[in-house]
Design a protein around this motif. Structure first.
Motif, PDB file in Angstrom:
ATOM      1  N   ILE A 248     -39.862 -17.777  -8.734  1.00 40.25           N
ATOM      2  CA  ILE A 248     -39.891 -16.330  -8.961  1.00 40.25           C
ATOM      3  C   ILE A 248     -40.145 -16.035 -10.434  1.00 40.25           C
ATOM      4  N   SER A 249     -39.516 -16.811 -11.319  1.00 40.23           N
ATOM      5  CA  SER A 249     -39.721 -16.633 -12.758  1.00 40.23           C
ATOM      6  C   SER A 249     -41.142 -16.989 -13.164  1.00 40.23           C
ATOM      7  N   ARG A 250     -41.679 -18.045 -12.572  1.00 45.74           N
ATOM      8  CA  ARG A 250     -43.025 -18.500 -12.917  1.00 45.74           C
ATOM      9  C   ARG A 250     -44.076 -17.489 -12.487  1.00 45.74           C
ATOM     10  N   GLY A 251     -43.792 -16.758 -11.412  1.00 52.00           N
ATOM     11  CA  GLY A 251     -44.776 -15.815 -10.907  1.00 52.00           C
ATOM     12  C   GLY A 251     -45.059 -14.654 -11.841  1.00 52.00           C
ATOM     13  N   GLY A 252     -44.070 -14.248 -12.623  1.00 52.85           N
ATOM     14  CA  GLY A 252     -44.273 -13.146 -13.545  1.00 52.85           C
ATOM     15  C   GLY A 252     -44.631 -11.852 -12.850  1.00 52.85           C
ATOM     16  N   LEU A 253     -45.477 -11.055 -13.473  1.00 58.28           N
ATOM     17  CA  LEU A 253     -45.801  -9.737 -12.951  1.00 58.28           C
ATOM     18  C   LEU A 253     -46.843  -9.792 -11.836  1.00 58.28           C
ATOM     19  N   PHE A 254     -47.870 -10.620 -12.002  1.00 61.12           N
ATOM     20  CA  PHE A 254     -48.964 -10.646 -11.034  1.00 61.12           C
ATOM     21  C   PHE A 254     -49.154 -12.000 -10.357  1.00 61.12           C
ATOM     22  N   GLY A 255     -48.296 -12.965 -10.631  1.00 60.36           N
ATOM     23  CA  GLY A 255     -48.359 -14.246  -9.948  1.00 60.36           C
ATOM     24  C   GLY A 255     -49.327 -15.235 -10.579  1.00 60.36           C
ATOM     25  N   VAL A 256     -49.223 -16.488 -10.146  1.00 60.04           N
ATOM     26  CA  VAL A 256     -50.094 -17.537 -10.678  1.00 60.04           C
ATOM     27  C   VAL A 256     -51.405 -17.624  -9.908  1.00 60.04           C
ATOM     28  N   GLY A 257     -51.508 -16.885  -8.821  1.00 62.34           N
ATOM     29  CA  GLY A 257     -52.739 -16.865  -8.035  1.00 62.34           C
ATOM     30  C   GLY A 257     -52.563 -17.505  -6.675  1.00 62.34           C
ATOM     31  N   PRO A 258     -53.321 -17.050  -5.677  1.00 62.61           N
ATOM     32  CA  PRO A 258     -53.222 -17.614  -4.330  1.00 62.61           C
ATOM     33  C   PRO A 258     -53.522 -19.111  -4.322  1.00 62.61           C
ATOM     34  N   GLY A 259     -52.634 -19.869  -3.717  1.00 60.63           N
ATOM     35  CA  GLY A 259     -52.815 -21.308  -3.606  1.00 60.63           C
ATOM     36  C   GLY A 259     -52.374 -22.101  -4.808  1.00 60.63           C
ATOM     37  N   GLU A 260     -51.990 -21.434  -5.891  1.00 57.97           N
ATOM     38  CA  GLU A 260     -51.649 -22.135  -7.133  1.00 57.97           C
ATOM     39  C   GLU A 260     -50.151 -22.370  -7.295  1.00 57.97           C
ATOM     40  N   GLY A 261     -49.352 -21.915  -6.371  1.00 53.78           N
ATOM     41  CA  GLY A 261     -47.903 -22.080  -6.476  1.00 53.78           C
ATOM     42  C   GLY A 261     -47.467 -23.519  -6.273  1.00 53.78           C
ATOM     43  N   LEU A 262     -46.299 -23.859  -6.824  1.00 51.39           N
ATOM     44  CA  LEU A 262     -45.760 -25.210  -6.737  1.00 51.39           C
ATOM     45  C   LEU A 262     -44.578 -25.324  -5.782  1.00 51.39           C
ATOM     46  N   VAL A 263     -43.839 -24.229  -5.596  1.00 46.75           N
ATOM     47  CA  VAL A 263     -42.589 -24.303  -4.847  1.00 46.75           C
ATOM     48  C   VAL A 263     -42.815 -24.661  -3.375  1.00 46.75           C
ATOM     49  N   LYS A 264     -43.967 -24.289  -2.816  1.00 49.68           N
ATOM     50  CA  LYS A 264     -44.225 -24.563  -1.397  1.00 49.68           C
ATOM     51  C   LYS A 264     -44.304 -26.059  -1.108  1.00 49.68           C
ATOM     52  N   ALA A 265     -44.609 -26.862  -2.134  1.00 50.13           N
ATOM     53  CA  ALA A 265     -44.662 -28.310  -1.959  1.00 50.13           C
ATOM     54  C   ALA A 265     -43.337 -28.980  -2.303  1.00 50.13           C
ATOM     55  N   ARG A 266     -42.417 -28.239  -2.861  1.00 50.30           N
ATOM     56  CA  ARG A 266     -41.158 -28.818  -3.324  1.00 50.30           C
ATOM     57  C   ARG A 266     -39.973 -28.483  -2.411  1.00 50.30           C
ATOM     58  N   LEU A 267     -40.102 -27.429  -1.628  1.00 54.37           N
ATOM     59  CA  LEU A 267     -39.004 -27.032  -0.744  1.00 54.37           C
ATOM     60  C   LEU A 267     -39.387 -27.272   0.713  1.00 54.37           C
ATOM     61  N   PRO A 268     -38.546 -27.951   1.478  1.00 56.80           N
ATOM     62  CA  PRO A 268     -38.865 -28.202   2.892  1.00 56.80           C
ATOM     63  C   PRO A 268     -38.893 -26.936   3.738  1.00 56.80           C
ATOM     64  N   ASP A 269     -38.199 -25.887   3.312  1.00 57.29           N
ATOM     65  CA  ASP A 269     -38.146 -24.634   4.074  1.00 57.29           C
ATOM     66  C   ASP A 269     -38.946 -23.521   3.406  1.00 57.29           C
ATOM     67  N   ALA A 270     -39.971 -23.908   2.638  1.00 51.94           N
ATOM     68  CA  ALA A 270     -40.733 -22.896   1.904  1.00 51.94           C
ATOM     69  C   ALA A 270     -41.444 -21.922   2.833  1.00 51.94           C
ATOM     70  N   HIS A 271     -41.883 -22.376   4.001  1.00 54.80           N
ATOM     71  CA  HIS A 271     -42.617 -21.501   4.920  1.00 54.80           C
ATOM     72  C   HIS A 271     -41.686 -20.693   5.820  1.00 54.80           C
ATOM     73  N   THR A 272     -40.384 -20.938   5.720  1.00 61.09           N
ATOM     74  CA  THR A 272     -39.420 -20.201   6.546  1.00 61.09           C
ATOM     75  C   THR A 272     -38.436 -19.442   5.659  1.00 61.09           C
ATOM     76  N   ASP A 273     -37.348 -20.114   5.256  1.00 60.19           N
ATOM     77  CA  ASP A 273     -36.273 -19.427   4.534  1.00 60.19           C
ATOM     78  C   ASP A 273     -36.698 -18.944   3.148  1.00 60.19           C
ATOM     79  N   PHE A 274     -37.637 -19.667   2.500  1.00 61.19           N
ATOM     80  CA  PHE A 274     -37.973 -19.344   1.110  1.00 61.19           C
ATOM     81  C   PHE A 274     -39.404 -18.842   0.958  1.00 61.19           C
ATOM     82  N   ILE A 275     -39.926 -18.190   1.974  1.00 60.60           N
ATOM     83  CA  ILE A 275     -41.267 -17.627   1.887  1.00 60.60           C
ATOM     84  C   ILE A 275     -41.329 -16.516   0.834  1.00 60.60           C
ATOM     85  N   PHE A 276     -40.213 -15.850   0.605  1.00 58.37           N
ATOM     86  CA  PHE A 276     -40.153 -14.798  -0.419  1.00 58.37           C
ATOM     87  C   PHE A 276     -40.432 -15.390  -1.796  1.00 58.37           C
TER      88      PHE A 276
END
Length: 383
Positions: A248-276
């Protein structure tokens, strides 16, 4: 003969149920749900491929296709139940409640176990979590039971409603599923409050809830661990919450861009509990503020519609259903923002999850049926 400004308006020639349904449906709430489903599809494109690769699916878009199918199913359920009148909504909810209870009993014996919990039934490659459908059905049924106190004051309506709630709560805790138990309890208390909560019940619920919370904390290790993450963070592993906060901190105001996020590869529940958190990282603060505004709009619009209903049953049940919907969203967002302990609760219509999508479609569909065209029908029609 030419038309003049003083000519009387012609009566409606089409009095079909479809026309009546279309005219009385709250399209603002429908639009909000569709927007959330669209956001869910977008986020499945962002987080789905990483989840597929981590689990080992050959198709990178496995979760994307599933999310699209589940969104279509959820939308169909929502619109179908919204077409029911209040009497048939109650009848449908009663049938769903008892079927779901039987399935929850079956879960305890033959249910699929995952992450230390036994909550799912598996049929032909599909998993069903009956607790997702029992919640809205119970709330609507209890709303009707509690409203009967106005018509038949001497009946044991409150006691029967409490027994149904207690049985459902007991089955949830046996799975165990404390998060859903909390959501169910909050919605049930809302129906009780709206229907006119007797003062003696306030003390009973308060004392019982306190004793149960202490017991669950001491008897269930995973509950203790999740509470300790929030109360005493130095004593336990906060990996998921820390990674979500970093995203959330890394995203800033407008985000790092579609597909450029890192958390989805680091959290097993990124597509469910942590999609926010995934959304915050890739699309930024602006995007999640818009998302929260949609949820807030739907909650406010829903509660205002419920408050205008004259029929006691519909008003009580609708308030409970909108509590169920809005509180689940608030809890998920609160966990992602690290202001609540981890719960495993999904974000309505946005997170991946078949049973959750079906349950939310049912919840909002029943609520739409109750608030549809309030004030245009007589009270006796919904007996």
């Amino acid at each position: 003969m030419s038309y003049t400004a003083n000519a009387p308006l012609l009566p409606r020639s089409d009095a079909s149920w479809f026309t009546e349904w279309r005219r009385t449906l709250d399209w603002g709430l429908v639009a909000g749900a569709v927007l959330l489903m669209g956001i869910g599809l977008l986020m499945s494109l962002a987080a789905g491929p990483s989840a597929s690769a981590r689990i080992g699916y050959g198709d990178a878009y496995y979760f994307v296709y599933r999310q699209a199918g589940l969104a279509a199913l959820s939308f169909t359920i929502m619109m179908s139940f919204s077409a029911l009148d209040r009497k048939w909504a109650r009848r449908a909810a009663t049938a769903i409640f008892f079927v779901s209870i039987m399935m929850m009993i079956a879960v305890l014996g033959i249910g699929h176990e995952a992450k230390g919990a036994q909550r799912w039934l598996r049929f032909a490659g599909f998993s069903i979590q009956p607790s997702e459908t029992v919640k809205p059905a119970l709330i609507l049924l209890c709303g009707w039971l509690l409203a009967q106190r106005e018509l038949y004051p001497k009946g044991p309506w409150a006691l029967v409603a409490f027994i149904f709630y207690a049985v459902t709560l007991g089955l949830l805790l046996l799975q165990p599923d404390v998060s859903q138990s909390v959501l169910l309890t909050a919605a049930f208390l809302t129906t009780f409050f709206v229907s006119g909560l007797p003062k003696r019940w306030v003390g009973i619920f308060g004392l019982g809830g306190g004793v149960l919370a202490i017991a669950l904390y001491n008897l269930l290790p995973y509950v203790k661990a999740r509470v300790d993450v929030f109360v005493n963070p130095a004593s336990v592993d906060r990996y998921q919450l820390d990674k979500a906060a970093e995203a959330i901190s890394r995203g800033g105001l407008f985000g790092v861009g579609p597909g450029e996020g890192l958390v989805k590869a680091r959290l097993p529940d990124a597509h469910t509990d942590f999609i926010f958190a995934v959304m915050a990282e890739e699309f930024g603060l602006v995007a999640i503020v818009v998302l929260m505004a949609i949820f807030a709009m739907m909650a406010i619009r829903g509660f205002r519609a419920a408050a205008r209903i004259e029929d006691g049953y519909a008003r009580t049940a609708a308030a409970g259903l909108f509590t169920l919907f809005s509180l689940q969203a608030a809890v998920n967002i609160g966990v992602n923002l690290a202001v609540l302990p981890p719960t495993g609760v999904t974000l309505p219509f946005v997170s991946y999850g078949g049973s959750s999508m079906v349950g939310m479609g049912l919840t909002l569909g029943l609520a739409l049926a109750l608030v549809r065209g309030e004030g245009t029908r007589s009270r006796g029609q919904y007996g």
